[in-house]
Design a protein around this motif. Sequence first.
Motif, short mmCIF file in Angstrom:
data_model
loop_
_atom_site.label_atom_id
_atom_site.label_comp_id
_atom_site.label_asym_id
_atom_site.label_seq_id
_atom_site.Cartn_x
_atom_site.Cartn_y
_atom_site.Cartn_z
N CYS A 210 0.82 -1.22 0.00
CA CYS A 210 0.00 0.00 0.00
C CYS A 210 0.85 1.26 0.00
CB CYS A 210 -0.91 0.01 1.23
SG CYS A 210 -2.01 -1.41 1.32
N VAL A 219 -7.80 -1.11 -3.40
CA VAL A 219 -7.23 -1.75 -2.23
C VAL A 219 -8.31 -2.48 -1.43
CG1 VAL A 219 -7.34 0.38 -0.83
CG2 VAL A 219 -5.81 -1.49 -0.16
N SER A 237 2.93 -0.62 4.30
CA SER A 237 3.39 0.50 3.50
C SER A 237 4.74 0.96 4.04
CB SER A 237 2.38 1.66 3.59
OG SER A 237 2.79 2.74 2.76
N THR A 248 -6.70 7.31 0.68
CA THR A 248 -6.93 6.76 -0.66
C THR A 248 -7.53 7.82 -1.58
OG1 THR A 248 -9.19 5.97 -0.28
CG2 THR A 248 -7.38 4.49 0.38
#
Length: 394
Positions: A210, A219, A237, A248
């Motif tokens: 991510c 996602v 991430s 996002t």
Amino acid sequence: MANCNPQKKVLLLCGDFMEDYETMVPFQALQAYGIAVDTICPGKKAGDCCRTVIQDSGAYHGYKTYTEKLGHNFSLNASFEEVDFSKYDGLLLPGGRAPEYLAMNESVLDCVRKFSESGKPIGSICHGHLILAAAGSVRGRKCTALHGLGPVLVDAGAHWIEPETRMDSVADGNLITGVMYRAHPAYIQLFVKALGGKVTGSDKRILFLCGDFMEDYEVTVPFQSLQALGCHVDAVSPEKKTGDICPTAVHEFEGDQTYSEKPGHNFVLTASYEGLDASSYDALVIPGGRAAEYLALDETVVALVKEFMRSTKPVASIGHGQQILAAAGVLKGRKCTAYPTVKLNVVLGGATWLEPDPIDRCYTDENLVTGAAWPGHPQFVSQLMALLGIQVSF
């Protein structure tokens, strides 16, 4: 391919300003499992759109309640007035603000009562329960939801189950209720079980790579779809740890020459990047969105992708995620699709370009699954399931 020969058929009742995830995640997850899903809205026909809203925790901002902003335009695939409710095996009610006015529509209440009386599975999440209450379908039934819905459900005669977390869901016979979209894994799992579904081969560990402003749907839809199957799914991430947030982005075509971008949900990471043992996972998923642009420059990300490809474990990448594959040099000699503007990266990376026509078309080349954009999620998830040996049967 998802939905070639659907084993079950489900109806999803929509309305303007229904919650974004609470509509799209079950819609695409069930299709990936081989279940046909028709979407309807009173006063609208196939091809019309319902606007969605993105509802997120207000705690990020110190608020006492959730926040709301505009989401996607959700396209309906069936007409409310033409639907024969008896032809469907189950009903789904998303939350959001739509249920407030749908609960006053007698045609909607008639639909819910018919499913309730038939004993067919009904799945309702968050504010969708307002429709159940108005239809008289919760009397004597166990229900859970956001705390704010407790009083109206109790007044409607429900047996209120206090949620311990926002990931809780409850099944009482044919009725499945969930707190909100964070409950999707259990909620969808219980709904599939109520339809008579059996999942095999799901004892897998899957890693999601991510980054900030990854595409919202790209996602969460595959993430929760795989969780609902019973897989252990982690999201990481670079430079972030368990519980941290990745914002996002919502990407959509709205009449301009290219897609628009709006803020999406905040996605909560489930594991820490530092110290990650990639060898403990059975597959890697790379969402698209703008995150791929900077992740492709991270040497640790490149090394992670190379490790998965070298091991021949399944790797599934969608949209702009293929920018990372190209930067890692793992596309040479492979067949690959991507979002059309990423064709340059794919071709320069040494891959044979596969045209995403239509845009929801996905491809599998040995251990690599690639898709162009979020409309392809049903194929994208089902092709990854095939590589992992996961099956849903009825």
